[in-house]
Design a protein around this motif. Structure first.
Motif, PDB file in Angstrom:
ATOM      1  N   SER A 268     -54.170  11.080   6.516  1.00 25.46           N
ATOM      2  CA  SER A 268     -53.733  12.015   7.555  1.00 25.46           C
ATOM      3  C   SER A 268     -52.413  12.699   7.181  1.00 25.46           C
ATOM      4  CB  SER A 268     -53.632  11.251   8.876  1.00 25.46           C
ATOM      5  OG  SER A 268     -52.626  11.749   9.686  1.00 25.46           O
ATOM      6  N   ASN A 269     -51.475  11.932   6.662  1.00 23.43           N
ATOM      7  CA  ASN A 269     -50.203  12.547   6.252  1.00 23.43           C
ATOM      8  C   ASN A 269     -50.357  13.364   4.970  1.00 23.43           C
ATOM      9  OD1 ASN A 269     -48.674  11.685   8.397  1.00 23.43           O
ATOM     10  ND2 ASN A 269     -47.863   9.871   7.373  1.00 23.43           N
ATOM     11  N   ILE A 270     -51.195  12.887   4.056  1.00 21.23           N
ATOM     12  CA  ILE A 270     -51.383  13.624   2.794  1.00 21.23           C
ATOM     13  C   ILE A 270     -52.015  14.988   3.094  1.00 21.23           C
ATOM     14  CG2 ILE A 270     -52.609  13.634   0.566  1.00 21.23           C
ATOM     15  CD1 ILE A 270     -52.382  10.546   0.569  1.00 21.23           C
TER      16      ILE A 270
ATOM     17  N   HIS B   6     -51.186   3.320  15.704  1.00 16.18           N
ATOM     18  CA  HIS B   6     -51.790   3.253  14.367  1.00 16.18           C
ATOM     19  C   HIS B   6     -51.738   4.588  13.650  1.00 16.18           C
ATOM     20  CE1 HIS B   6     -53.113  -0.635  15.336  1.00 16.18           C
ATOM     21  NE2 HIS B   6     -54.265  -0.354  15.901  1.00 16.18           N
ATOM     22  N   ASN B   7     -51.595   4.494  12.320  1.00 16.93           N
ATOM     23  CA  ASN B   7     -52.001   5.597  11.471  1.00 16.93           C
ATOM     24  C   ASN B   7     -53.108   5.031  10.588  1.00 16.93           C
ATOM     25  OD1 ASN B   7     -52.376   7.642   9.642  1.00 16.93           O
ATOM     26  ND2 ASN B   7     -50.261   8.296   9.647  1.00 16.93           N
ATOM     27  N   GLY B   8     -52.766   4.448   9.428  1.00 16.86           N
ATOM     28  CA  GLY B   8     -53.843   3.890   8.615  1.00 16.86           C
ATOM     29  C   GLY B   8     -53.340   3.300   7.322  1.00 16.86           C
TER      30      GLY B   8
ATOM     31  N   HIS C 270     -40.687  13.044  16.796  1.00  8.73           N
ATOM     32  CA  HIS C 270     -41.310  12.357  15.653  1.00  8.73           C
ATOM     33  C   HIS C 270     -41.341  13.295  14.450  1.00  8.73           C
ATOM     34  CE1 HIS C 270     -45.283  14.342  15.997  1.00  8.73           C
ATOM     35  NE2 HIS C 270     -45.153  14.237  17.310  1.00  8.73           N
ATOM     36  N   VAL C 271     -41.816  12.774  13.322  1.00  7.82           N
ATOM     37  CA  VAL C 271     -41.657  13.530  12.075  1.00  7.82           C
ATOM     38  C   VAL C 271     -42.944  14.117  11.509  1.00  7.82           C
ATOM     39  CG1 VAL C 271     -39.622  12.149  11.447  1.00  7.82           C
ATOM     40  CG2 VAL C 271     -41.855  11.466  10.565  1.00  7.82           C
ATOM     41  N   VAL C 272     -44.093  13.807  12.166  1.00  8.86           N
ATOM     42  CA  VAL C 272     -45.362  14.301  11.607  1.00  8.86           C
ATOM     43  C   VAL C 272     -45.877  15.500  12.407  1.00  8.86           C
ATOM     44  CG1 VAL C 272     -46.005  12.075  10.595  1.00  8.86           C
ATOM     45  CG2 VAL C 272     -46.714  12.608  12.935  1.00  8.86           C
TER      46      VAL C 272
ATOM     47  N   VAL D 110     -49.984  -0.448   4.738  1.00 10.94           N
ATOM     48  CA  VAL D 110     -50.287   0.227   5.999  1.00 10.94           C
ATOM     49  C   VAL D 110     -49.111   1.098   6.445  1.00 10.94           C
ATOM     50  CG1 VAL D 110     -49.452  -1.721   7.422  1.00 10.94           C
ATOM     51  CG2 VAL D 110     -51.167  -0.175   8.344  1.00 10.94           C
ATOM     52  N   ILE D 111     -49.452   2.229   7.071  1.00 11.91           N
ATOM     53  CA  ILE D 111     -48.419   2.978   7.806  1.00 11.91           C
ATOM     54  C   ILE D 111     -48.817   2.956   9.276  1.00 11.91           C
ATOM     55  CG2 ILE D 111     -47.387   5.237   8.295  1.00 11.91           C
ATOM     56  CD1 ILE D 111     -47.157   5.781   5.415  1.00 11.91           C
ATOM     57  N   ASP D 112     -48.045   2.219  10.044  1.00 14.12           N
ATOM     58  CA  ASP D 112     -48.215   2.164  11.487  1.00 14.12           C
ATOM     59  C   ASP D 112     -46.846   2.383  12.109  1.00 14.12           C
ATOM     60  OD1 ASP D 112     -50.953   1.669  11.736  1.00 14.12           O
ATOM     61  OD2 ASP D 112     -50.598   0.166  13.279  1.00 14.12           O
TER      62      ASP D 112
ATOM     63  N   SER E 158     -41.870   0.868   8.443  1.00 15.93           N
ATOM     64  CA  SER E 158     -41.052   0.721   7.231  1.00 15.93           C
ATOM     65  C   SER E 158     -39.618   1.183   7.451  1.00 15.93           C
ATOM     66  CB  SER E 158     -41.652   1.556   6.103  1.00 15.93           C
ATOM     67  OG  SER E 158     -43.018   1.312   5.976  1.00 15.93           O
ATOM     68  N   LYS E 159     -39.340   1.763   8.611  1.00 18.67           N
ATOM     69  CA  LYS E 159     -38.040   2.407   8.804  1.00 18.67           C
ATOM     70  C   LYS E 159     -37.064   1.600   9.659  1.00 18.67           C
ATOM     71  CE  LYS E 159     -40.046   6.837   7.689  1.00 18.67           C
ATOM     72  NZ  LYS E 159     -40.671   8.081   8.107  1.00 18.67           N
ATOM     73  N   PHE E 160     -37.399   0.310   9.891  1.00 21.00           N
ATOM     74  CA  PHE E 160     -36.544  -0.502  10.766  1.00 21.00           C
ATOM     75  C   PHE E 160     -35.717  -1.530  10.011  1.00 21.00           C
ATOM     76  CE2 PHE E 160     -39.869   0.891  13.763  1.00 21.00           C
ATOM     77  CZ  PHE E 160     -39.076   1.344  14.802  1.00 21.00           C
TER      78      PHE E 160
ATOM     79  N   GLU F 269     -46.716   7.492  -1.647  1.00 24.15           N
ATOM     80  CA  GLU F 269     -47.797   6.708  -1.023  1.00 24.15           C
ATOM     81  C   GLU F 269     -47.861   7.110   0.436  1.00 24.15           C
ATOM     82  OE1 GLU F 269     -46.788   2.519  -1.128  1.00 24.15           O
ATOM     83  OE2 GLU F 269     -44.982   2.851   0.056  1.00 24.15           O
ATOM     84  N   ASN F 270     -49.090   7.334   0.928  1.00 24.78           N
ATOM     85  CA  ASN F 270     -49.217   7.707   2.330  1.00 24.78           C
ATOM     86  C   ASN F 270     -50.664   7.611   2.789  1.00 24.78           C
ATOM     87  OD1 ASN F 270     -47.964   8.651   4.801  1.00 24.78           O
ATOM     88  ND2 ASN F 270     -46.430   9.564   3.445  1.00 24.78           N
ATOM     89  N   THR F 271     -50.866   7.878   4.075  1.00 26.55           N
ATOM     90  CA  THR F 271     -52.226   7.856   4.640  1.00 26.55           C
ATOM     91  C   THR F 271     -52.900   9.205   4.373  1.00 26.55           C
ATOM     92  OG1 THR F 271     -51.408   8.762   6.711  1.00 26.55           O
ATOM     93  CG2 THR F 271     -51.457   6.361   6.535  1.00 26.55           C
TER      94      THR F 271
HETATM   95  C1  LMR Z   1     -43.463   8.614   5.892  1.00 29.81           C
HETATM   96  O1  LMR Z   1     -42.228   8.737   5.951  1.00 29.81           O
HETATM   97  O2  LMR Z   1     -44.119   8.764   4.853  1.00 29.81           O
HETATM   98  C2  LMR Z   1     -44.224   8.290   7.165  1.00 29.81           C
HETATM   99  O3  LMR Z   1     -43.610   7.232   7.772  1.00 29.81           O
HETATM  100  C3  LMR Z   1     -44.226   9.442   8.096  1.00 29.81           C
HETATM  101  C4  LMR Z   1     -44.875   9.086   9.395  1.00 29.81           C
HETATM  102  O4  LMR Z   1     -44.165   9.011  10.387  1.00 29.81           O
HETATM  103  O5  LMR Z   1     -46.093   8.898   9.384  1.00 29.81           O
END
Ligand code: LMR
Length: 336
Positions: free
Chosen positions: A219-221, A151-153, A39-41, A240-242, A99-101, A215-217
């Motif tokens: 947690s990612n920010i 979930h993320n948020g 994964h990327v986080v 949402v980012i899930d 968002s990546k599909f 734009e992000n959650t």
């Molecule tokens: C993003 O690319 O901003 C997020 O999808 C990263 C993630 O996997 O939470």
């Protein structure tokens, strides 16, 4: 495609780097199957923690049969490669943001429509109902099987400007977006310039001014330190980012039944574990960002939020035919 049942046994160092030792045949036959989750986080995020839990549970349920290697932070594959790598059998589980599909199905784009879901509770309700569950199987013909949602948020908007309260404040600004046509349309509707970019490149792009915002959650920010290179974060909660955890459908179907069962149970339990943590993570990370005093957190009035919602509204119409009115209505219903 046979990434598993290695003929040589890997001795893992710190979960990632591996030294390889040749072992005699008798031992080889009993070598655990090695499966990779990429994964990327960061580890200290809802997805990072769910991944580690999945490893623990899978190895506990399938002792000596399965070893799970977790690769966080785009270490093994970043956004650009991970789906392809899964289809090639170079990794067995990934958990991309929904968002990546969009290269695989337009339906999953429902999650990207701005201001569709009021909160993660509504997202959870939609994912658990028939529509959400059907989406897990919607990419099987393309080789991808969804095993669950993590979930993320909710997303917040950030820029390198002092003023970020009304839609007009982002006119002409450059924003990094995930590779989604809906998100592209969302920023175009605001009069901003969206740029699709892999997650691993965002910090540097913000730092060097290649883009002005993203734009992000929370947690990612926080975990990617975006707050150190942005001036203002507006609490828009506009989307949402899930994640959908996906595996290679053919590989999954070909697994010995006991292994598939163990992995499936581990996934269900890890999903429940991570999904419980997600809002705590985001709340705690919001507080850490506020305490750090680097980026200003801009609260929005009801009137501000209505203005953002109105500015993004045209996006829904544009994608309604691709996504399907039934899915949009089901998502809306989950808000009640
Ligand atoms: C993003 O690319 O901003 C997020 O999808 C990263 C993630 O996997 O939470």
């Amino acid at each position: 495609m046979s990434p598993v049942h290695p003929t040589r046994r890997k001795v893992l160092v710190a979960g990632a780097a591996a030294a390889t030792i040749a072992l005699p045949c008798a031992v080889r036959a009993q070598s655990p199957m090695v499966v990779k989750l990429s994964h990327v986080v960061a580890d200290q995020t809802p997805k990072g923690q769910a991944s580690i839990k999945f490893k623990e549970l899978a190895e506990k349920k399938l002792p000596g049969k399965v070893t799970v290697q977790v690769f966080p932070n785009s270490q093994l594959f970043g956004d650009a490669k991970e789906l392809e790598a899964l289809l090639l059998g170079d990794v067995q589980f990934i958990a991309p943001s929904l968002s990546k599909f969009d290269r695989y199905t337009k339906k999953v784009q429902v999650f990207d429509l701005p201001f569709l879901f009021d909160d993660v509770k509504a997202v959870d309700k939609f994912q658990a109902d028939k529509h959400g569950q059907d989406l897990l199987k919607s990419m099987v013909s393309r080789g991808l099987l969804g095993l669950g949602y993590w979930h993320n948020g909710m997303k917040e908007l950030s820029t390198n400007k002092d003023k970020l309260q009304r839609p007009e404040d982002v006119k002409g600004l450059k924003f990094r977006i995930q590779p989604s046509d809906v998100l592209e349309a969302q920023f175009r509707a605001l009069g901003a310039n969206p740029q699709k970019m892999a997650f691993a490149e965002v910090y540097q792009a913000l730092q060097t001014g290649v883009v002005d915002g993203q734009e992000n959650t929370w947690s990612n920010i926080y975990s990617q330190k975006f707050f150190e290179v942005q001036k203002t974060i507006a609490e828009t909660n506009h989307g949402v980012i899930d994640y959908m955890v996906v595996t290679n459908a053919k590989w999954w179907d070909g697994l010995p039944a006991d292994i598939r069962k163990g992995l499936s149970e581990a996934m269900t339990e890890a999903t429940a574990y991570g999904n419980k943590l997600a809002s705590e993570f985001n709340e705690a990370d919001r507080k850490k960002i506020a305490d750090a005093g680097k980026a200003k957190i801009q609260k929005l009035t009801k009137d501000d939020v209505s203005a953002w919602r109105k500015a993004m509204e045209p996006v829904w119409k544009k994608f309604e035919a691709d996504i399907g009115r039934d899915l949009i209505d089901a998502a809306l219903k989950s808000n009640t």
